[in-house]
Design a protein around this motif. Structure first.
Motif, PDB file in Angstrom:
ATOM      1  N   THR A 242       0.754  -1.359   0.039  1.00  0.00           N
ATOM      2  CA  THR A 242       0.026   0.016   0.046  1.00  0.00           C
ATOM      3  C   THR A 242       1.041   1.245  -0.010  1.00  0.00           C
ATOM      4  OG1 THR A 242      -2.135   0.921   0.914  1.00  0.00           O
ATOM      5  CG2 THR A 242      -0.275   0.211   2.554  1.00  0.00           C
ATOM      6  N   SER A 243       0.394   2.549  -0.271  1.00  0.00           N
ATOM      7  CA  SER A 243       0.982   3.598  -0.091  1.00  0.00           C
ATOM      8  C   SER A 243       0.341   4.888   0.093  1.00  0.00           C
ATOM      9  CB  SER A 243       1.750   3.834  -1.882  1.00  0.00           C
ATOM     10  OG  SER A 243       0.649   3.721  -2.614  1.00  0.00           O
ATOM     11  N   SER A 366       6.010   4.002   0.661  1.00  0.00           N
ATOM     12  CA  SER A 366       5.396   2.946   0.106  1.00  0.00           C
ATOM     13  C   SER A 366       5.470   1.888   1.275  1.00  0.00           C
ATOM     14  CB  SER A 366       6.107   2.308  -1.192  1.00  0.00           C
ATOM     15  OG  SER A 366       5.897   0.903  -1.329  1.00  0.00           O
ATOM     16  N   ASN A 415      -3.604   5.450  -0.748  1.00  0.00           N
ATOM     17  CA  ASN A 415      -4.037   4.365  -1.892  1.00  0.00           C
ATOM     18  C   ASN A 415      -5.189   3.549  -1.494  1.00  0.00           C
ATOM     19  OD1 ASN A 415      -3.617   2.595  -3.815  1.00  0.00           O
ATOM     20  ND2 ASN A 415      -1.961   1.985  -3.504  1.00  0.00           N
TER      21      ASN A 415
END
Length: 446
Positions: A242-243, A366, A415
């Motif tokens: 995920t970011s 990230s 994100n």
């Protein structure tokens, strides 16, 4: 890269016909000698089609080409389509009397291309006599029937990640047919067209076309690097990801540092302090609870991790690293979530640098996740840490009233397309069958 492609070829040839391991290996080697030049030509041709997920016309061209290539080899092929999304290239090959079904996953899309960062045309792949970083030189493509060298490297967008495995599957099919070695399992294909964009439509496809996948015994994801020693390897899971984007704000317009330096807050420096608070000097993440949700591995799995070749010294030498982060080997560190600053921006650099205090700084974070980490909860932990450090979080550009109320403001964009890690237990019967079969192929008795 050609050498990993051939390793993948051997393994892909071998897996569906475990009972005929040695004949399959012999067949693969003979086929490479006979048809290696054509295998490379097919790879080069597939690379020539641009393949970023947002380029739907060219993505469709990729999908149609792959569909035809497998159909020509006897597979029942179709494209699973959703409006505005890259298609899934789906295929089946049924074997009479087979009691299990193996599904091979790969992806045909690639990362975006910045031509300024490429030494060649990314979609006109070139063959080199060895890796570029080893001083490799461009060489002509071999002609049909000419021998190939497994140390050659082919450079182009998605040459290895992930078009090479798709071509390797086709070559494996050709080799089996040429040697009249039959498959022992039904085979299915699932080729994703937006993996590099976090596969935002894959859940829709899996739900809508779920009936196609109910009979699958084992999924084999052909989307990973060859082990750093050059040996074949199987991985029994994949890290999630995920970011987040962080934007730290300073003055509402750029200021001349000669007039305001040492008085106006500098967003780049503010961001640097915030980011530095997230890890210690050894690279361990200091965000509270970051490691708490990690699901422990079994004793059998720990033994397998510890028995894998330790490649730390090799990789440090190859990458020019005097130190690495945390404690433990690379293999052990892969069992923990990571936090990476994948991009930083504030003002300009080089010839464009100016004597200003920029109005904002941007950081792209990230997180690679392991089994047990929920993407949303991991982002919650990061936000809790940001607040603990005295920052006010906004979701949109702050207005004047917000700027005047809070001394440290950061816009956080999460994100929405992150996904959790996946992992299968290595000691379950279906997986042990694959492990034992591959060990008989490689001679690995560990």
């Amino acid at each position: 890269m050609i050498k990993p492609t051939m390793k993948a070829f051997y393994l892909l040839l071998f897996i569906p016909s475990l009972l005929f391991a040695q004949p399959s290996v012999k067949a693969s080697r003979e086929w490479i000698k006979k048809d290696g030049a054509n295998i490379l030509t097919e790879l080069k041709d597939l690379i020539s089609i641009p393949n970023h997920a947002s380029d739907l016309p060219n993505i469709q061209r990729n999908a149609e080409k792959i569909k035809k290539m497998f159909a020509d080899r006897g597979f029942a092929m179709r494209l699973l389509q959703e409006p505005g999304a890259p298609p899934i290239v789906y295929g089946e090959y049924k074997v009479k009397g087979a009691t299990r079904t193996l599904c091979f996953y790969a992806h045909y899309d690639g990362q975006p291309v910045d031509p300024a960062l490429w030494k060649i045309d990314a979609f006109n792949a070139e063959l080199f006599d060895k890796a570029m970083y080893e001083g490799g030189k461009s060489i002509p493509m071999p002609k049909a029937g000419e021998p190939i060298n497994e140390d050659w490297r082919m450079y182009g967008r998605s040459a290895s990640d992930d078009k090479a495995p798709i071509i390797a599957m086709m070559a494996a099919i050709d080799a089996l047919k040429a040697s009249k070695i039959g498959l022992t399992s039904n085979i299915k294909l699932f080729f994703d067209g937006e993996e590099e964009s976090s596969s935002p439509h894959i859940e829709t496809y899996m739900t809508k076309y779920g009936e196609l996948f109910k009979d699958i015994s084992v999924w084999l994801l052909v989307d990973g690097a060859v082990y750093q020693t050059g040996d074949p390897s199987f991985k029994f899971g994949g890290r999630g990801v995920t970011s987040m984007q962080l934007v730290a704000y300073g003055p509402n317009r750029p200021l001349h540092s000669g007039h305001y330096g040492n008085w106006a807050p500098v967003p780049g420096q503010m961001m640097a302090h915030l980011l530095a608070s997230m890890t210690d000097k050894d690279g361990n993440v200091t965000i509270e609870g970051f490691y708490d949700s990690v699901e422990p591995i079994s004793a059998f799995e720990k033994k397998q991790v510890m028995s894998a070749p330790n490649i730390d010294a090799q990789m440090k030498e190859e990458l020019g690293l005097a130190r690495t982060e945390g404690t433990g080997s690379l293999n052990e560190r892969m069992l923990l979530p990571s936090l990476t600053i994948r991009g930083l921006s504030s003002g300009s650099v080089g010839d464009k640098a100016a004597n200003i205090i920029p109005g904002f700084a941007i950081a792209e974070l990230s997180m690679r996740l392991v089994k047990g980490n929920d993407p949303e909860k991991m982002m919650d932990l990061v936000e809790a840490h940001i607040k603990k450090e005295g920052w006010h979080i906004v979701r949109d550009e702050p207005d004047h009233a917000t700027r005047m109320k809070y001394p440290r403001i950061v816009k956080v964009t999460r994100n929405e397309n992150g996904f959790p890690a996946i992992k299968v237990n290595m000691d379950q019967p279906e997986i042990m069958g694959v492990i034992n079969g591959v060990k008989s192929f490689t001679g690995d008795k560990a």
